[in-house]
Design an enzyme around this catalytic site. Structure first.
Site, PDB file in Angstrom:
ATOM      1  N   CYS A  12       0.830  -1.208   0.000  1.00 46.79           N
ATOM      2  CA  CYS A  12       0.000   0.000   0.000  1.00 46.79           C
ATOM      3  C   CYS A  12       0.859   1.251   0.000  1.00 46.79           C
ATOM      4  O   CYS A  12       2.075   1.184   0.109  1.00 46.79           O
ATOM      5  CB  CYS A  12      -0.878   0.015   1.250  1.00 46.79           C
ATOM      6  SG  CYS A  12      -1.933  -1.420   1.390  1.00 46.79           S
ATOM      7  N   GLY A  38      -0.925   0.468  -5.071  1.00 44.29           N
ATOM      8  CA  GLY A  38      -2.185  -0.205  -4.779  1.00 44.29           C
ATOM      9  C   GLY A  38      -3.294   0.420  -5.587  1.00 44.29           C
ATOM     10  O   GLY A  38      -3.440   1.638  -5.595  1.00 44.29           O
ATOM     11  N   ASN A 112       0.646   1.106   5.973  1.00 41.35           N
ATOM     12  CA  ASN A 112       1.348   0.377   4.924  1.00 41.35           C
ATOM     13  C   ASN A 112       2.203  -0.676   5.596  1.00 41.35           C
ATOM     14  O   ASN A 112       3.040  -0.338   6.447  1.00 41.35           O
ATOM     15  CB  ASN A 112       2.226   1.333   4.092  1.00 41.35           C
ATOM     16  CG  ASN A 112       3.049   0.600   3.044  1.00 41.35           C
ATOM     17  OD1 ASN A 112       2.656  -0.456   2.578  1.00 41.35           O
ATOM     18  ND2 ASN A 112       4.188   1.151   2.686  1.00 41.35           N
ATOM     19  N   GLY A 113       2.004  -1.942   5.216  1.00 41.45           N
ATOM     20  CA  GLY A 113       2.785  -3.020   5.835  1.00 41.45           C
ATOM     21  C   GLY A 113       1.861  -4.116   6.304  1.00 41.45           C
ATOM     22  O   GLY A 113       0.670  -4.130   5.975  1.00 41.45           O
ATOM     23  N   TYR A 252      11.738  -3.516  -7.261  1.00 41.62           N
ATOM     24  CA  TYR A 252      10.497  -3.516  -8.038  1.00 41.62           C
ATOM     25  C   TYR A 252       9.466  -2.482  -7.632  1.00 41.62           C
ATOM     26  O   TYR A 252       8.895  -1.809  -8.477  1.00 41.62           O
ATOM     27  CB  TYR A 252       9.841  -4.909  -7.957  1.00 41.62           C
ATOM     28  CG  TYR A 252       8.457  -4.928  -8.559  1.00 41.62           C
ATOM     29  CD1 TYR A 252       8.285  -4.880  -9.934  1.00 41.62           C
ATOM     30  CD2 TYR A 252       7.321  -4.938  -7.755  1.00 41.62           C
ATOM     31  CE1 TYR A 252       7.013  -4.861 -10.494  1.00 41.62           C
ATOM     32  CE2 TYR A 252       6.053  -4.923  -8.306  1.00 41.62           C
ATOM     33  CZ  TYR A 252       5.899  -4.878  -9.670  1.00 41.62           C
ATOM     34  OH  TYR A 252       4.655  -4.855 -10.221  1.00 41.62           O
TER      35      TYR A 252
END
Ligand code: SF4
Length: 468
Positions: A12, A38, A112-113, A252
């Site tokens: 995210c 996301g 996020n995570g 990436y």
């Protein structure tokens, strides 16, 4: 290109603003530049100092936040989130930020995570009477904050954070405070900037550039930053913090124009390509990268090897990332729609095809096929990361171990399966050395490559990942 990963977990992006009259509009632009992190849901919560208002929905930033909707989001501070589907599944209720109301005020959370002890904590909280509205692990933090017993919100948050294990970059917004917290390993990127007198925080620095904000620094592992009318303050909530940033952010996930911990992502990828050329010298006519995320590494490979870089593969940019498509059949359709080989470039040529990773191998096999169908005489696949042999527990959507082609196959077996003439993976030392130019691998998470994770993994989390 990491395009074939199964969609069972999340990656995210978060963005927040404190002290700007156009906070919601800035958050909209920030989220738009984080859209690659996301695409399944997005939301903004804004505070006018008195009330928190939320708008969120399933879809892209540009789809959810129309001009009419933005009109309703007035206030001087805001947090926003872009979301990829979680282990708990998709659905409106899991779209963030999550907003909670209580007698002492409101609280919005963007995360996020991925927590590795969420199930354990949920079980404990439920036995104490908590009822969860979502299947997201983010909600656990709200319950822990409200149950902490401290009177001051900062103490409540610090106490709650001390119980969490795993990866988290949190933005917490109340009527009159923005709090920013990063897990003790700093697994996910999170940076701070200013825009005049306002403060801005984002998962990636590309979100600062789009609104003209000036980068200040990265949030430190185990740090809690509080921004309110008195200014900005910071303290460590965890003292046993050891930096282990996710290497896949460089390989990436992040945008090439972002800097993570002062290191430009494009430059890191280009260096990975250069290191690959040194580790895997190949006699060939052209180098091509799988668009978009492998172009930087392909340029680096070409530069170091002296083999010309050519655009041997073209991406149809109007097709969404195959990465977000949930079923295998859709993924199979998607790859063909998305990529084409350029016959005029590859016909009769020995091609070095640079990609960032191989997950299940199906996408690599199709791209090798595309190049051969277009007349390439040889296709040598070089990968700018080591083989992914293990799942990620920290919020990156890797497949279960059984689906990872490298979990039980040798490089030679993978080469045969994808139909390449040769296959080389970058060593882990080469990958980290390309990012920071050091000998060791300290400071980075390599869990999915080595199986050595920077945190304890709770048994119920392990069980979930190995059974999915
Ligand atoms: S396990 Fe892999 S994908 Fe997950 S945080 Fe670590 S390096 Fe990143």
């Amino acid at each position: 290109m990491l395009a074939e990963i199964k969609g069972l977990n999340e990656e995210c992006g978060v963005f927040g603003v404190w002290g700007h009259p156009d906070s919601a509009q800035l958050t909209y632009y920030g989220l738009h530049s984080l859209q690659h992190r996301g695409q399944e849901g997005t939301g903004i919560v804004v505070s006018d100092g008195d009330k928190l208002r939320v708008v969120k929905g399933e879809g892209l930033v540009s789809e959810i936040f129309t001009a009419d909707v933005m009109e309703k989001l007035k206030g001087t501070s805001a947090i926003g989130h872009v979301r990829y589907a979680t282990a708990g599944g998709g659905g409106y209720e899991n779209v963030q930020p999550l907003l909670f109301h209580s007698q002492t005020g409101s609280l919005a959370l963007a995360h996020n995570g991925n927590l590795v002890n969420a199930n354990y904590l949920k079980h404990q909280l439920e036995t104490q009477g908590s009822i969860f509205q979502t299947s997201s692990d983010t909600e656990v933090l709200a319950h822990l904050i409200r149950r902490s017993g401290f009177s001051d919100i900062k103490d409540q948050v610090k106490n709650a954070l001390s119980m969490l294990k795993g990866a988290y970059a949190y933005l917490i917004l109340t009527e009159n405070e923005l709090m920013v917290a990063l897990d003790p390993n700093g697994l996910r990127p999170l940076s701070l900037a200013c825009l005049g007198d306002a403060y801005v925080v984002a998962s990636e620095t590309c979100a600062f550039d789009v609104i003209g904000a000036e980068y200040i620094r990265d949030i430190r592992p185990g740090e809690l930053v509080v921004i309110n009318k008195d200014g900005i303050s910071s303290e460590q909530f965890a003292f046993n913090s050891t930096k282990s940033i996710c290497t896949m952010e460089y390989v990436y996930f992040s945008r090439p124009d972002s800097n993570i911990q002062g290191i430009n992502v494009h430059t890191a990828r280009k260096n990975m390509g250069k290191r690959l050329a040194a580790e895997a010298p190949i006699e060939a006519d052209v180098v091509t990268g799988v668009p978009d995320s492998s172009i930087s590494a392909a340029i680096g490979y070409a530069e170091a090897s002296g083999i010309p870089y050519e655009m041997g593969l073209i991406k149809n940019k109007y097709v969404g990332r195959t990465f977000i498509q949930p079923t295998q059949s859709l993924r199979e359709q998607g790859v063909k729609m998305k990529l084409s080989a350029v016959r005029g470039v590859v016909e009769g040529k020995r091609v070095v095809m640079v990609d960032d990773s191989i997950v299940r191998g199906t996408t690599s096999r199709r791209i090798v096929n595309l190049l051969k169908e277009a007349g390439a005489t040889e296709v040598h696949v070089v990968i700018s990361s080591p083989p992914i042999k293990n799942p990620c527990f920290y919020g990156i959507d890797t497949s279960s171990k059984e689906e990872l082609i490298a979990s039980d196959k040798s490089v030679e077996e993978i080469r045969e399966l994808i139909g390449a003439d040769s296959l080389t993976f970058l060593s882990k030392e080469g990958m980290v050395g390309a990012i920071v130019n050091t000998e060791g691998t300290e400071g980075f998470c390599l869990g999915c490559f080595t199986g050595n994770y920077p945190t304890e993994i709770y048994p119920d989390t392990l069980q979930y990942y190995y059974q999915k």
